[in-house]
Structures are given as structure tokens and as C-alpha cells.
Design a protein around this motif. Structure first.
Motif, PDB file in Angstrom:
ATOM      1  N   PHE A  28       0.826  -1.211   0.000  1.00 55.65           N
ATOM      2  CA  PHE A  28       0.000   0.000   0.000  1.00 55.65           C
ATOM      3  C   PHE A  28       0.857   1.256   0.000  1.00 55.65           C
ATOM      4  CE2 PHE A  28      -3.869   2.286   0.667  1.00 55.65           C
ATOM      5  CZ  PHE A  28      -3.518   3.391   1.428  1.00 55.65           C
ATOM      6  N   SER A  29       1.881   1.271   0.828  1.00 54.91           N
ATOM      7  CA  SER A  29       2.709   2.474   0.952  1.00 54.91           C
ATOM      8  C   SER A  29       3.545   2.753  -0.289  1.00 54.91           C
ATOM      9  CB  SER A  29       3.635   2.349   2.163  1.00 54.91           C
ATOM     10  OG  SER A  29       4.531   1.266   1.986  1.00 54.91           O
ATOM     11  N   GLN A  30       3.593   1.808  -1.210  1.00 56.74           N
ATOM     12  CA  GLN A  30       4.349   1.981  -2.447  1.00 56.74           C
ATOM     13  C   GLN A  30       3.457   2.371  -3.614  1.00 56.74           C
ATOM     14  OE1 GLN A  30       6.581  -1.624  -3.061  1.00 56.74           O
ATOM     15  NE2 GLN A  30       7.191  -1.721  -0.914  1.00 56.74           N
ATOM     16  N   ARG A  31       2.228   2.708  -3.318  1.00 59.75           N
ATOM     17  CA  ARG A  31       1.285   3.051  -4.383  1.00 59.75           C
ATOM     18  C   ARG A  31       0.688   4.431  -4.145  1.00 59.75           C
ATOM     19  NH1 ARG A  31       0.324  -1.812  -7.021  1.00 59.75           N
ATOM     20  NH2 ARG A  31       0.640  -3.672  -5.738  1.00 59.75           N
ATOM     21  N   ALA A  32       0.705   5.235  -5.178  1.00 56.63           N
ATOM     22  CA  ALA A  32      -0.068   6.476  -5.116  1.00 56.63           C
ATOM     23  C   ALA A  32      -1.554   6.123  -5.065  1.00 56.63           C
ATOM     24  CB  ALA A  32       0.226   7.329  -6.336  1.00 56.63           C
ATOM     25  N   MET A  33      -2.318   6.987  -4.429  1.00 54.10           N
ATOM     26  CA  MET A  33      -3.747   6.730  -4.260  1.00 54.10           C
ATOM     27  C   MET A  33      -4.546   7.939  -4.730  1.00 54.10           C
ATOM     28  SD  MET A  33      -3.913   3.699  -2.944  1.00 54.10           S
ATOM     29  CE  MET A  33      -5.634   3.703  -2.443  1.00 54.10           C
ATOM     30  N   SER A  51       0.575  11.220  -3.200  1.00 55.07           N
ATOM     31  CA  SER A  51       1.762  10.438  -3.511  1.00 55.07           C
ATOM     32  C   SER A  51       1.943   9.294  -2.500  1.00 55.07           C
ATOM     33  CB  SER A  51       2.994  11.339  -3.501  1.00 55.07           C
ATOM     34  OG  SER A  51       3.183  11.908  -2.212  1.00 55.07           O
ATOM     35  N   MET A  52       2.889   8.427  -2.769  1.00 59.22           N
ATOM     36  CA  MET A  52       3.106   7.258  -1.924  1.00 59.22           C
ATOM     37  C   MET A  52       3.394   7.641  -0.475  1.00 59.22           C
ATOM     38  SD  MET A  52       5.372   4.742  -4.363  1.00 59.22           S
ATOM     39  CE  MET A  52       6.586   5.994  -4.743  1.00 59.22           C
ATOM     40  N   SER A  53       4.200   8.661  -0.307  1.00 62.18           N
ATOM     41  CA  SER A  53       4.584   9.077   1.045  1.00 62.18           C
ATOM     42  C   SER A  53       3.535   9.949   1.706  1.00 62.18           C
ATOM     43  CB  SER A  53       5.895   9.854   0.984  1.00 62.18           C
ATOM     44  OG  SER A  53       5.714  11.084   0.299  1.00 62.18           O
ATOM     45  N   GLY A  54       2.673  10.539   0.882  1.00 67.90           N
ATOM     46  CA  GLY A  54       1.690  11.477   1.395  1.00 67.90           C
ATOM     47  C   GLY A  54       2.164  12.919   1.389  1.00 67.90           C
ATOM     48  N   GLU A  55       3.386  13.140   0.950  1.00 72.74           N
ATOM     49  CA  GLU A  55       3.934  14.501   0.987  1.00 72.74           C
ATOM     50  C   GLU A  55       3.350  15.393  -0.102  1.00 72.74           C
ATOM     51  OE1 GLU A  55       8.356  13.460   2.843  1.00 72.74           O
ATOM     52  OE2 GLU A  55       8.149  14.175   0.793  1.00 72.74           O
ATOM     53  N   SER A  56       2.894  14.792  -1.169  1.00 77.26           N
ATOM     54  CA  SER A  56       2.364  15.581  -2.294  1.00 77.26           C
ATOM     55  C   SER A  56       0.927  15.208  -2.558  1.00 77.26           C
ATOM     56  CB  SER A  56       3.198  15.326  -3.548  1.00 77.26           C
ATOM     57  OG  SER A  56       4.546  15.703  -3.350  1.00 77.26           O
ATOM     58  N   THR A  57       0.116  16.212  -2.804  1.00 75.99           N
ATOM     59  CA  THR A  57      -1.286  16.000  -3.132  1.00 75.99           C
ATOM     60  C   THR A  57      -1.672  16.867  -4.313  1.00 75.99           C
ATOM     61  OG1 THR A  57      -2.072  17.724  -1.623  1.00 75.99           O
ATOM     62  CG2 THR A  57      -1.876  15.488  -0.733  1.00 75.99           C
TER      63      THR A  57
END
Length: 123
Positions: A28-33, A51-57
């Protein structure tokens, strides 16, 4: 990857809802959502992506300033907070995963889809 969306319902205009999407699997953490929405007779519309890390939306133009997307990778969950809902936000909302780039708005570039959850906004 299996995605399970929830949180839809009936809300008055101006109200709020929070959608959740739980993903199965260790990757899950390796996939953009992302989130999309669709109304009858219309094409599926991009709403938000993260983004995968959540840093970018990235937010769709029609929801900027009202909706927020974030994720909790420890819980394999992505959220969509919807505030100041409008009648035109009424739709089935789908979560999606694994595009080539998180900022890809094209429906066909997302590889996995949840079953959808219905959001109805009364005017």
C-alpha cells in the motif's frame, strides 16, 4: 490490490463527510492513491490524488479549498475529507491506486479501483 471504500451517505448542502479507502496487501505504501467520482451519464471525474509518502497532493479544480486528501500508511488507508458540500458533489466516489505518477488525472492510467461509495448532497 483490493480497495474498499466507505463513508458515503446523505448530507445537507454545506455539510461534511469523510470517506475512507482501505487497501489490502503489503505494498500500500508503495502506491499512489486517488479519488474519482461519477454521476449517471457522465465520465468519471478526477477528485484528488496523493503520492506514496503522502507529501504531495493534487486536488481537482472543482473541489479545491473544500476537500482534503491524506493517508495513513500504517493503516493502509487513504481518506477524503469533504467540507462545504454542494449539490453538485453528489456522485459515486471511487478510490483508485497505482497510476504511473500520482498526479495523473486520466482514469485509464489508474490500475486498481474500489467498488465506490455513494455521496448524496441535498440542496
Amino acid at each position: 490490490v483490493q480497495l474498499q471504500a466507505s463513508g458515503g451517505g446523505l448530507v445537507q448542502a454545506g455539510g461534511s463527510l469523510r470517506l475512507s479507502c482501505v487497501g489490502s496487501g503489503r505494498s500500500f505504501s508503495q502506491r499512489a492513491m486517488g479519488w474519482f467520482r461519477q454521476t449517471p451519464g457522465k465520465e468519471r471525474e478526477f477528485v484528488a490524488a496523493i503520492s506514496m509518502s503522502g507529501e504531495s497532493t493534487l486536488m481537482g479544480d472543482s473541489v479545491k479549498g473544500r476537500f482534503t486528501i491524506w493517508r495513513d500508511n500504517a493503516k493502509n488507508t487513504v481518506y477524503l475529507q469533504m467540507n462545504n458540500l454542494k449539490y453538485e458533489d453528489t456522485a459515486v466516489y471511487y478510490c483508485a491506486a497505482d497510476p504511473p505518477y500520482y498526479s495523473n488525472r486520466e482514469v485509464g492510467r489508474w490500475n486498481y479501483w474500489g467498488q465506490g461509495t455513494l455521496v448524496t448532497v441535498s440542496s
